[in-house]
Design a protein around this motif. Sequence first.
Motif, PDB file in Angstrom:
ATOM      1  N   ASP A 186      37.558  37.501  37.579  1.00  0.00           N
ATOM      2  CA  ASP A 186      37.130  38.906  37.471  1.00  0.00           C
ATOM      3  C   ASP A 186      35.967  39.225  38.405  1.00  0.00           C
ATOM      4  OD1 ASP A 186      34.958  37.727  36.183  1.00  0.00           O
ATOM      5  OD2 ASP A 186      35.139  38.898  34.339  1.00  0.00           O
ATOM      6  N   PRO A 221      41.295  42.992  40.031  1.00  0.00           N
ATOM      7  CA  PRO A 221      42.383  42.666  39.099  1.00  0.00           C
ATOM      8  C   PRO A 221      43.648  43.496  39.318  1.00  0.00           C
ATOM      9  CG  PRO A 221      40.286  42.745  37.919  1.00  0.00           C
ATOM     10  CD  PRO A 221      40.027  43.277  39.306  1.00  0.00           C
ATOM     11  N   ALA A 222      43.601  44.471  40.224  1.00  0.00           N
ATOM     12  CA  ALA A 222      44.816  45.230  40.546  1.00  0.00           C
ATOM     13  C   ALA A 222      45.905  44.311  41.105  1.00  0.00           C
ATOM     14  CB  ALA A 222      44.503  46.332  41.555  1.00  0.00           C
ATOM     15  N   ARG A 264      47.729  42.298  38.246  1.00  0.00           N
ATOM     16  CA  ARG A 264      48.489  43.292  37.478  1.00  0.00           C
ATOM     17  C   ARG A 264      49.764  43.675  38.231  1.00  0.00           C
ATOM     18  NH1 ARG A 264      43.173  46.063  36.753  1.00  0.00           N
ATOM     19  NH2 ARG A 264      42.292  45.271  34.803  1.00  0.00           N
ATOM     20  N   ARG A 265      49.645  43.818  39.546  1.00  0.00           N
ATOM     21  CA  ARG A 265      50.814  44.191  40.341  1.00  0.00           C
ATOM     22  C   ARG A 265      51.830  43.053  40.387  1.00  0.00           C
ATOM     23  NH1 ARG A 265      50.024  48.051  45.466  1.00  0.00           N
ATOM     24  NH2 ARG A 265      52.026  47.906  46.543  1.00  0.00           N
ATOM     25  N   THR A 301      52.369  40.721  38.109  1.00  0.00           N
ATOM     26  CA  THR A 301      53.072  40.567  36.835  1.00  0.00           C
ATOM     27  C   THR A 301      53.934  41.785  36.505  1.00  0.00           C
ATOM     28  OG1 THR A 301      51.055  41.322  35.685  1.00  0.00           O
ATOM     29  CG2 THR A 301      51.397  38.951  35.879  1.00  0.00           C
ATOM     30  N   ALA A 302      53.561  42.955  37.020  1.00  0.00           N
ATOM     31  CA  ALA A 302      54.357  44.160  36.755  1.00  0.00           C
ATOM     32  C   ALA A 302      55.651  44.181  37.553  1.00  0.00           C
ATOM     33  CB  ALA A 302      53.532  45.405  37.065  1.00  0.00           C
ATOM     34  N   MET A 321      49.634  36.809  33.067  1.00  0.00           N
ATOM     35  CA  MET A 321      48.407  37.059  33.839  1.00  0.00           C
ATOM     36  C   MET A 321      47.218  36.515  33.064  1.00  0.00           C
ATOM     37  SD  MET A 321      46.729  40.767  34.779  1.00  0.00           S
ATOM     38  CE  MET A 321      44.941  40.933  34.929  1.00  0.00           C
ATOM     39  N   LEU A 371      43.102  36.619  33.499  1.00  0.00           N
ATOM     40  CA  LEU A 371      41.884  37.048  34.191  1.00  0.00           C
ATOM     41  C   LEU A 371      40.750  36.142  33.713  1.00  0.00           C
ATOM     42  CD1 LEU A 371      41.145  39.263  36.236  1.00  0.00           C
ATOM     43  CD2 LEU A 371      40.356  40.654  34.309  1.00  0.00           C
TER      44      LEU A 371
END
Length: 259
Positions: free
Chosen positions: A209, A216-217, A220-221, A223-224, A232, A234
């Motif tokens: 972090d 963290p974007a 997130r991207r 795993t999305a 994910m 963090l």
Amino acid sequence: MTQVNALEHWVDTPEGKLFAQDVKPQNAQGVPIILLHDSLGCVALWRDFPKQLAAVTRQRVIAYDRLGFGRSDAHPGRLRRGFVEAEAEQGFAALLRQLEIDDFIVFGHSVGGGMAVGCAAIHGKHCRALIIESAQAFVEGLTLQGIRAADQQFAAPGQLQRLTRYHGDKAEWVLRAWVDTWLDDAFADWNLDALLAQVQCPLLSLHGDQDEFGSPAHPRRFTALAAGPSVMRLLPGCGHVPHREQTEVVLAEVQRFLG
């Protein structure tokens, strides 16, 4: 801890030889884990992590120097847009062929994480799992800010010698390959979205972090957009090199994921 033994290999490619370190624990099980280093990295800069990873997973761990890095041969030119995706069919594919590896797990750090995504997508029939650490999914302002700051630091007297220790007379190329490629306007809209849609295997994304090269974007991207199951993690209080800054945490997360 499980005893491990390390071997060295030289992998032939059309553009030169690649150096690889092959760590094998006693009574190895499962498939090999292949490590892909970051933009300024090499086998030596993984330090003891490959041996630690092999010991806790009891799996073979292979790290290699990409062309232009570490003990591998010099790169014949400059890096261009598409170099991240291309590694899967270049050095990585040569390693699989020469070491006669069928199924594998791929683990990439930073830009090596992006390359690992490409390996999981292109060699999907053989990739059992994908682990990425501090990886970039797209070009973010924070990433470029961190690269510019690092470029200024390396411009100070004596700083380039830090890279020379690991890359020899290739050190200047290594630095410019990182800085100039990412700051090039032609790279500005680069992303891994299309490749992520092809990743069917389980994915673990680790990200600090406090990472100075990406928010963290990115995890997130990853795993999305990945087509397969994804996790994910963090990591609080951690920067860009979790396997060095929080080694035990990373090893535990990998064990849990592969378990």
